[in-house]
Design a protein around this motif. Structure first.
Motif: not given
Length: 307
Positions: A261-286
């Motif tokens: 639901y974020a603006d795609p441009d905002d996600v792409l402008d901060d892509l490394p941080a967003m992908m880091g968030l995904v990795q952290e979330s996967v670890t916490q969910a696991s």
């Protein structure tokens, strides 16, 4: 279902997908070196090992051979391809009575055939073979197992690992001096799918958006997170009137909606941080999944007779 069986099924899905994702990431480096022989091999290899995979003690003069040694042929490292195959086979052996005969045979055979390929250098023969066998394992699991709790746990592990590994692959394209997005798309098997979807020239931003935010491409980060959510919903249907008792589902839902639901441009402008968030979330969910479904009582030990 016994928690130990569910645990093994979950990690079978994760380890097979980890072998696949690791092969794809090493292939990004291999294709990048072929496409641009003049690039700094040491820097690119160092970024893959240290920056993307998060391995410690990586020297700045690391080479492609070092990457192959640590991420492909190290059977003692569960993050390497050899280690992932071995761990998947051991978990399959423990859950042997739950797996279909065909699934056990393909996992067991894959481990033995992998060892027969040799451990000299990571070539297309090695990396392509891993991705093909991982697809074969997934297909046999989907077509020979009843889609009950056992399949849900296996698919849950696969989806979580896929979200994590795709996020890491996308991160390689976002770093300075990293491979171009055409190589990243090819390593994910996404080039033709994206061309059919976008019907235009591939740009860095459209490639990044496709791999991270596309709802219909099964290897995208967003699609993988949604699949993991669906499996958790099936395993524990939502009966709460307020909030979520399933911590893993809450974590994944927050991350997925933040991407979707974020603006795609905002996600792409901060892509490394967003992908880091995904990795952290996967670890916490696991960790939350382990605490909810796989925790068992302490192992009882014989301490001797009390007189």
């Amino acid at each position: 279902m016994l928690s130990r069986i569910a645990d093994s099924l979950f990690w079978i899905g994760r380890y097979i997908e980890r072998a696949d994702g690791t092969a794809r990431m090493v292939d990004v480096l291999r294709l990048s070196l072929i496409e641009d022989p003049g690039q700094d091999v040491n820097y690119t290899s160092w970024m893959l090992l240290g920056g993307i995979m998060g391995l410690d003690d990586v020297s700045p003069d690391v080479t492609y051979a070092d990457v192959a040694s640590r991420l492909v042929f190290d059977a003692d490292n569960p993050s390497a391809i050899s280690g992932s195959w071995l761990a998947a086979r051991e978990n399959a052996r423990r859950a042997r009575e739950t797996l279909s005969t065909e699934l056990w045979e393909v996992i067991n055979t894959s481990w033995h055939r992998w060892n027969g390929l040799g451990a000299q250098t990571a070539t297309q023969q090695h990396l392509g073979w891993v991705t093909e066998r991982a697809a074969l394992v997934a297909g046999i699991a989907d077509s020979t197992m009843s889609h009950d709790e056992a399949w849900d746990f296996l698919s849950l592990g696969r989806s979580l690992e896929r979200a994590d590994m795709t996020a890491r692959i996308v991160a390689t394209g976002a770093i300075d001096g990293g491979p171009n997005w055409g190589v990243v798309l090819a390593s994910c098997g996404a080039q033709q799918a994206m061309l059919r979807t976008m019907r235009g020239v591939i740009t860095d931003r459209t490639a990044a958006a496709f791999l991270s935010l596309d709802r219909r491409f099964p290897r995208s980060v967003l699609a993988s997170l949604r699949e993991a959510e669906d499996r958790l919903t099936t395993l524990s249907p939502d009966t709460d009137r307020v909030g979520f008792s399933d911590e893993a589902r809450r974590i994944l839902g927050q991350t997925r909606t933040q991407l979707e639901y974020a603006d795609p441009d905002d996600v792409l402008d901060d892509l490394p941080a967003m992908m880091g968030l995904v990795q952290e979330s996967v670890t916490q969910a696991s960790d939350a999944i382990g605490a909810r479904y796989f925790m068992s009582g302490p192992v009882q030990e014989w301490t001797g007779e009390i007189l």
